[in-house]
Design a protein around this motif. Sequence first.
Motif, PDB file in Angstrom:
ATOM      1  N   ALA A  81       0.844  -1.197   0.000  1.00  0.00           N
ATOM      2  CA  ALA A  81       0.000   0.000   0.000  1.00  0.00           C
ATOM      3  C   ALA A  81       0.878   1.245   0.000  1.00  0.00           C
ATOM      4  O   ALA A  81       0.586   2.232  -0.686  1.00  0.00           O
ATOM      5  CB  ALA A  81      -0.923   0.000   1.222  1.00  0.00           C
ATOM      6  N   ASN A  85       0.983   4.106  -2.832  1.00  0.00           N
ATOM      7  CA  ASN A  85       0.726   5.500  -2.456  1.00  0.00           C
ATOM      8  C   ASN A  85       1.869   6.432  -2.880  1.00  0.00           C
ATOM      9  O   ASN A  85       1.627   7.554  -3.302  1.00  0.00           O
ATOM     10  CB  ASN A  85       0.498   5.560  -0.947  1.00  0.00           C
ATOM     11  N   TYR A 113      -4.323   9.258   2.757  1.00  0.00           N
ATOM     12  CA  TYR A 113      -3.764   7.985   3.219  1.00  0.00           C
ATOM     13  C   TYR A 113      -2.281   8.102   3.538  1.00  0.00           C
ATOM     14  O   TYR A 113      -1.658   7.181   4.023  1.00  0.00           O
ATOM     15  CB  TYR A 113      -4.031   6.897   2.176  1.00  0.00           C
TER      16      TYR A 113
ATOM     17  N   MET B   1      -6.048  11.078  13.506  1.00  0.00           N
ATOM     18  CA  MET B   1      -5.756  11.948  12.364  1.00  0.00           C
ATOM     19  C   MET B   1      -6.863  11.822  11.307  1.00  0.00           C
ATOM     20  O   MET B   1      -7.384  12.815  10.813  1.00  0.00           O
ATOM     21  CB  MET B   1      -4.386  11.545  11.815  1.00  0.00           C
ATOM     22  N   MET B   2      -7.196  10.562  10.992  1.00  0.00           N
ATOM     23  CA  MET B   2      -8.229  10.383   9.976  1.00  0.00           C
ATOM     24  C   MET B   2      -9.630  10.266  10.565  1.00  0.00           C
ATOM     25  O   MET B   2     -10.597  10.099   9.832  1.00  0.00           O
ATOM     26  CB  MET B   2      -7.937   9.136   9.149  1.00  0.00           C
ATOM     27  N   ARG B   4     -11.660  12.406  11.927  1.00  0.00           N
ATOM     28  CA  ARG B   4     -12.609  13.420  11.482  1.00  0.00           C
ATOM     29  C   ARG B   4     -13.130  13.075  10.079  1.00  0.00           C
ATOM     30  O   ARG B   4     -14.335  13.065   9.838  1.00  0.00           O
ATOM     31  CB  ARG B   4     -11.922  14.785  11.473  1.00  0.00           C
ATOM     32  N   GLU B   5     -12.182  12.761   9.164  1.00  0.00           N
ATOM     33  CA  GLU B   5     -12.569  12.404   7.800  1.00  0.00           C
ATOM     34  C   GLU B   5     -13.485  11.188   7.791  1.00  0.00           C
ATOM     35  O   GLU B   5     -14.486  11.147   7.070  1.00  0.00           O
ATOM     36  CB  GLU B   5     -11.329  12.113   6.936  1.00  0.00           C
ATOM     37  N   GLY B 310      -3.536   3.773  -2.179  1.00  0.00           N
ATOM     38  CA  GLY B 310      -2.562   3.619  -1.106  1.00  0.00           C
ATOM     39  C   GLY B 310      -3.137   3.436   0.285  1.00  0.00           C
ATOM     40  O   GLY B 310      -2.412   3.539   1.266  1.00  0.00           O
ATOM     41  N   ALA B 311      -4.453   3.171   0.392  1.00  0.00           N
ATOM     42  CA  ALA B 311      -5.026   2.913   1.706  1.00  0.00           C
ATOM     43  C   ALA B 311      -4.537   1.567   2.212  1.00  0.00           C
ATOM     44  O   ALA B 311      -4.579   0.578   1.483  1.00  0.00           O
ATOM     45  CB  ALA B 311      -6.546   2.922   1.642  1.00  0.00           C
ATOM     46  N   THR B 312      -4.057   1.514   3.448  1.00  0.00           N
ATOM     47  CA  THR B 312      -3.621   0.246   4.024  1.00  0.00           C
ATOM     48  C   THR B 312      -4.853  -0.503   4.535  1.00  0.00           C
ATOM     49  O   THR B 312      -5.902   0.107   4.759  1.00  0.00           O
ATOM     50  CB  THR B 312      -2.668   0.474   5.210  1.00  0.00           C
ATOM     51  N   GLN B 315      -6.319   1.173   7.459  1.00  0.00           N
ATOM     52  CA  GLN B 315      -7.073   2.404   7.184  1.00  0.00           C
ATOM     53  C   GLN B 315      -8.482   2.089   6.676  1.00  0.00           C
ATOM     54  O   GLN B 315      -9.440   2.761   7.022  1.00  0.00           O
ATOM     55  CB  GLN B 315      -6.312   3.270   6.168  1.00  0.00           C
ATOM     56  N   ILE B 316      -8.585   1.044   5.841  1.00  0.00           N
ATOM     57  CA  ILE B 316      -9.913   0.641   5.352  1.00  0.00           C
ATOM     58  C   ILE B 316     -10.753   0.119   6.515  1.00  0.00           C
ATOM     59  O   ILE B 316     -11.931   0.454   6.661  1.00  0.00           O
ATOM     60  CB  ILE B 316      -9.775  -0.477   4.269  1.00  0.00           C
ATOM     61  N   GLN B 319     -12.054   2.922   8.591  1.00  0.00           N
ATOM     62  CA  GLN B 319     -13.149   3.636   7.922  1.00  0.00           C
ATOM     63  C   GLN B 319     -14.488   2.942   8.196  1.00  0.00           C
ATOM     64  O   GLN B 319     -15.461   3.584   8.586  1.00  0.00           O
ATOM     65  CB  GLN B 319     -12.904   3.689   6.417  1.00  0.00           C
TER      66      GLN B 319
END
Lengths: 226, 395
Positions: A81, A85, A113, B1-2, B4-5, B310-312, B315-316, B319
């Motif tokens: 990833a 990225n 990301y 960090m993410m 809020r998004e 590039g989302a790991t 991270q997914i 979400q």
Amino acid sequence: MSEAILLDGVTRFYEVGDTTVHALDGVSLAIEEKSFTAIVGPSGSGKSTLMALIGCLDVPTSGRILIDGEDTSGMDDDELAYIRNRKIGFVFQHFSLLPKLSALDNVSLPLLYRGTGSRERREKAEEMLERVGLKDRMKHRPSELSGGQKQRVAIARALITEPAIILADEPTGALDSATGREVMDIFHSLHREGHTIVLVTHDQKLASECSRMIGIKDGRVEYDAS
Amino acid sequence: MMLRENILMALASMAGNRLRTFLSLLGIMIGVASVVTILNLGRSVSESISESFEIGGLDTVNIMPMGVARETMIFTEEFAYDIAREVDGIKEILPTVSSSANVRNGQEIISGVQVQGVTSGYFASNALETSDGEFFEAVDNINRRQVCVIGAELAEELFPEGNPVGKYISVFRRQAKSFLVLGVLKERDESLGSSYNNALFMPYNTYTQRFRRTDQVGTYVVKVADGHDATVVAEDLERYLNQISGEDYYRIFSPATIKEMSDSVMSTFSIFLAAIAAISLVVGGIGIMNIMLVSVVERTGEIGIRKALGATPKQIRSQFLVESVTLSISGGLIGLFIGTVLSFAAVSIAGWTLYISAGAVIVSLSFSLIIGMFFGWYPAAKAARLEPMEALQRE
């Protein structure tokens, strides 16, 4: 010149039922930095598999792939990833934009990301959209844009991370010939600016515009012409 | 960090599918609303019971000798001193006697009046006040004077024209005896174990020697000293009295002990009901899991794009976890609101005061969070595990 991409004896086999499909069967090639290379072949030739492997969306059954000097073999999902990225900018045939996000948010997504702060994301995305001539379309959603505009948003998204390689998979495939021409012109000018571009297509005419053409057939390199 | 998004994305996706979002939240809304209602009502009921005990005097323990104890000659007025000496934490002990009798003023006859013989300290220690006249004093008790203090309602009935103080009334016990009214009590809220508004009070010695001869105290009103627990004093009294007489010879009535029992019954009961209601929270969680699984399938293409960019996997996963937690917390908040409105309505109808149970708010919101995490985990992990190439092809 050094190589942006290096493939060394790469194979990719799939198990479909009882049979093994040799999608890619021993491909070795080097793609130089700042080159504009076309990978050509009919559907089922293995060119899409090759694109997926170069883009680190898939891993080879055997062989090594080096992206911008980094050996990707044995990398885990997180490391792959990271490579996608940082090193690769994708442009897909059907644009692959997220329908609920504005053009601006679509373009800034790769930076999210990466952990970039929201202000910097926004500034960079504005800069990229301006570069592809869509300054006045930033708040629009993909459904409010034409095909050519969507593909330019996708190109802006690919450029925002300053990738080592731009990987375009049939980028004109869903466009009429005039807008397809415009998109190709953008790639040519990006090439002149010094970007490394790999264009995957079945269209010989389009491929002939590139500085190098690699023909793929039955999972092997059929020809390699500069 | 993410975060809020992720929350913004979750809210956007919830808003994009309003009916579906509402239906998937229904379970958790109903679950939280019922837990909140039950806990709030439980708390309100026990608070209203407590209030009535508090009027009755949480610092009071009543010892009531039984009739069978008469011949033992234990429960005399003097025995109060023994109790006070042997048991800790007692401020004072007031011996009282009572029975019911008819009372007359001219043409007005009131039957079944509670007549009480009390010492002069009784009024102060029960925080009683006169609206008119005054209380009798120790000297009236010593001299066995035929004087009395009457409750507000009784005064109203006997003297419709008013001004009872200084007048004589007749109290019947075989024969009529005449009593001078010294004072009238201020009206007081009725409570468990004690009623003042319809009672007639006369000096203890007047009662036991002139009105109705008896050697046995009717009720010892034990006042607990400050800083002592009435329930503990009640237990100590019981232990002491069992040594002296035996448990068949008396009863103990302590508002504090009963309150403690009723509190514990109420809280056990409402926790039991809330636990049943919590089952619906689990059902609500399954609703959320269902919608998240559908969502992951529907958005496979989106997941592929995000991965290509590039989302790991982590991270997914975050979400989708944030999305399911946002869903469940929203359901929880709506349920909390509905539950509060429902408890307010129920309490208004029953005429109690609403007490919001802090536990209900904390339990329901943390349950929502846990359910969102628990039932969102599997769909989120499924999304995180998708192969990027396969996901892209399903776009």
